[in-house]
Write a protein that holds these residues in place. Structure first.
Motif, mmCIF file in Angstrom:
data_model
loop_
_atom_site.group_PDB
_atom_site.id
_atom_site.type_symbol
_atom_site.label_atom_id
_atom_site.label_comp_id
_atom_site.label_asym_id
_atom_site.label_seq_id
_atom_site.Cartn_x
_atom_site.Cartn_y
_atom_site.Cartn_z
ATOM 1 N N ILE A 39 0.840 -1.202 0.000
ATOM 2 C CA ILE A 39 0.000 0.000 0.000
ATOM 3 C C ILE A 39 0.877 1.255 0.000
ATOM 4 O O ILE A 39 0.526 2.267 -0.596
ATOM 5 C CB ILE A 39 -1.020 -0.020 1.172
ATOM 6 N N ILE A 82 -6.845 11.660 1.192
ATOM 7 C CA ILE A 82 -7.058 10.355 1.817
ATOM 8 C C ILE A 82 -5.988 10.059 2.859
ATOM 9 O O ILE A 82 -5.846 8.932 3.312
ATOM 10 C CB ILE A 82 -7.132 9.208 0.789
ATOM 11 N N LEU A 128 -4.246 3.873 -11.647
ATOM 12 C CA LEU A 128 -4.362 2.750 -10.707
ATOM 13 C C LEU A 128 -5.737 2.094 -10.871
ATOM 14 O O LEU A 128 -6.685 2.723 -11.320
ATOM 15 C CB LEU A 128 -4.184 3.241 -9.265
ATOM 16 N N ASP A 144 -7.379 -0.635 -6.269
ATOM 17 C CA ASP A 144 -6.293 0.106 -5.619
ATOM 18 C C ASP A 144 -6.780 1.465 -5.121
ATOM 19 O O ASP A 144 -6.426 1.904 -4.018
ATOM 20 C CB ASP A 144 -5.123 0.326 -6.587
ATOM 21 N N GLN A 174 -8.728 0.726 -1.982
ATOM 22 C CA GLN A 174 -7.826 0.322 -0.886
ATOM 23 C C GLN A 174 -7.034 1.515 -0.341
ATOM 24 O O GLN A 174 -6.847 1.641 0.871
ATOM 25 C CB GLN A 174 -6.831 -0.720 -1.395
ATOM 26 N N LEU A 175 -6.586 2.389 -1.256
ATOM 27 C CA LEU A 175 -5.781 3.531 -0.812
ATOM 28 C C LEU A 175 -6.574 4.463 0.095
ATOM 29 O O LEU A 175 -5.993 5.179 0.905
ATOM 30 C CB LEU A 175 -5.239 4.303 -2.020
#
Lengths: 291, 242
Positions: A163, A181, B98, B102, B105-106
């Motif tokens: 990640i 984020i 992406l 992804d 998830q990010l």
């Protein structure tokens, strides 16, 4: 004739591995910030020269290599923290010029510290070559190719499986969305420079037993690595690796078959041809997206 | 200092400047836990600027922001996300290259060490927007506008928001999709999510919100319950088209 080809291939892949690592460093920083870091070659020089000095003062070989990598990474972090980050509102072109300035500064500093002499590191594990036909493969060549393969694999896994690696890509795709984020974009930039410097430093250590190193060795290696990154398509890490190997092989074939005098020219002729006819490189992504 | 009756978000005298241009002039507003509050106003009234200042990606010039009783006025953006302020940005701002998976998830970057949440959170997002499951491996940039908006909302939900900031979620979407997106937002709110939504589509926004503010040239000019604003003659003329 085939022996010349084989030997050129071995030499080419070896030197190409070093270009690949440097090119990979270019691609990583470009990916995160759209900046071409022309101080990339200086990381290579700092790694090799630091190891030479550490060995000279009696530091054990493995420790010297490790410390040299640490020094290269520190240079990368310092560069980002004190030259790139303070200019955060500068345009990409201005930032690129800053990196050129930083590379000249680092070269000047290296000249003060190490002088103009050429240096070399001892091979990692002896000099006894393996014979393949009438071509030879030195243990150091195997070190170069092997370590490069491992590093490239790790970097690839990092960007595709973790990640943190993806967060690094996110910073380049959209820095504002990345901040929103919770990705600390500034810290990621620092990390990218550290990682690039690590790869550059590693290239320097690996290649120093084969090619001589000096205060200005980074310039040519940096430009070759840049050519590798362009050849593979800037911003495509694995493209830069392929570009580096291809460049190394072509260069070495050219030197073997035409004349070694044209060795450096070949890299730049290729760079120019790619920029003229295929500016997105061979593995570059087309610059289109839906918005 | 935190008490149950304190608002979750309290903004006092917030001002913001771009160079010499003042984009926000002394904004006062609050959002209580469990509310869906909307800010309506014309283009360039400062709505996006307000949300970005709340997320910390734009520096403020004056004023203060309190979140859950804590002064977050000078906190950097990534720390605010950790506290639970998650932002669905205007224009969706995908990580285009992406994959959808992804991108989602990010969104959980602040909780990246919580492996069970990575799994559960993304399952929740795919339950909310089943179509994204089929598109999970596609680059986010290849999705339609509506699907990208779903990814943007899903990505924000992965951050486990205590306050969800939504910036023009209906922008550029076909009317049918707009209804879909508003239904999802309304449902999230009914399930307990506190939301602050900026919208040009004032009518649709006020219909699902409990309270609203009207913003003009960088300042809040009116704040009332959503039904009062819907009935207000001036608001009707200026923003509701009749």
């Amino acid at each position: 004739m085939s022996d010349v080809l084989l030997q050129s291939l071995i030499t080419g892949v070896t030197i190409g591995s070093a270009y690949a690592l440097v090119g990979l460093g270019f691609a990583i920083i470009f990916n995160v910030s759209d900046v071409v870091n022309f101080a990339q070659g200086e990381f290579v020089m700092v790694g090799a020269m630091s190891a030479v000095s550490l060995l000279a003062v009696g530091v054990p070989f493995a420790v010297a290599l490790f410390l040299a990598l640490v020094i290269a990474v520190c240079i990368g972090l310092i560069l980002e923290k004190f030259a790139i980050e303070p200019a955060k509102s500068a345009t990409v072109v201005s930032t690129i010029i800053i990196t050129i300035g930083a590379s000249i500064f680092l070269r000047g500093l290296a000249l003060l510290i190490w002088g103009k002499d050429f240096h070399s590191l001892p091979a990692f594990s002896g000099e006894t070559p393996i014979h393949i036909g009438s071509a030879t493969l030195t243990p150091q060549s195997m070190w170069v190719m092997g370590v490069t393969a491992v590093l490239v694999f790790l970097v690839h896994q990092f960007f595709n499986r973790t990640i943190t690696g993806k967060a690094l890509l996110a910073c380049s795709a959209n820095p504002i969305a990345a901040s929103l984020i919770g990705i600390p974009v500034k810290r990621m930039m620092l990390f990218a420079y550290g990682l690039s410097a690590l790869l550059g430093g590693a290239a320097g250590l690996l290649i120093a037993p084969i090619a001589f190193t000096s205060y200005d060795a980074g310039m040519m290696l940096g430009l070759k690595g840049f050519a590798a990154a362009i050849l593979g398509g800037l911003g495509n890490p694995m493209g830069a690796v392929a570009g580096g190997v291809v460049l190394g092989v072509l260069e070495s074939l050219g030197a073997g078959l035409i004349s070694s005098g044209y060795k450096d020219a070949i890299a730049f002729i290729i760079l120019l041809l790619v920029l003229f006819f295929k500016p997105q490189g061979f593995f570059g992504k087309a610059g289109e997206e839906r918005v | 200092m935190t008490s149950l009756i304190d608002p979750l978000l309290k903004v006092s005298g917030l001002s913001c400047r771009y160079g010499k241009v003042t984009a926000l002039r002394g904004v006062d507003m609050e959002v209580n836990t469990g509310e869906l509050v909307t800010i309506v106003g014309a283009n360039s009234a400062g709505k996006t600027t307000l949300l970005r200042t709340l997320s910390g990606v734009l520096p403020r010039y004056k004023g203060s922001v309190f979140f859950a009783g804590e002064d977050i006025t000078k906190m950097p953006a990534h720390r605010r996300t950790e506290l639970g302020i998650c932002h669905v940005p205007e224009g969706r701002l995908m990580f285009s290259e992406l994959s959808v998976a992804d991108n989602i998830q990010l969104g959980a970057y602040a909780h990246r060490k919580d492996v069970s949440w990575l799994k559960k959170g993304s399952d929740d997002v795919y339950d909310l927007f089943p179509i994204l499951k089929d598109k999970a491996a596609d680059p986010a940039g290849t999705l339609s506008g509506g699907q990208q908006q779903m990814v943007a909302i899903g990505r924000a939900l992965m951050g486990r928001p205590k306050l969800l900031l939504l910036d023009e979620p209906s922008m550029g979407l076909a009317p049918l999709l707009v209804a879909d997106i508003f239904r999802v937002i309304s449902q999230l709110n009914k399930d307990g999510m506190t939301c602050l939504m900026v919208e040009q589509n004032a009518k649709a926004a006020l219909k699902i919100a409990q309270r609203g503010y009207v913003m003009e040239t960088g300042a809040i000019t009116l704040g009332a319950s959503a039904s009062d604003l819907l009935a207000n003659e001036e608001v009707r003329k200026a923003y509701l088209g009749h």
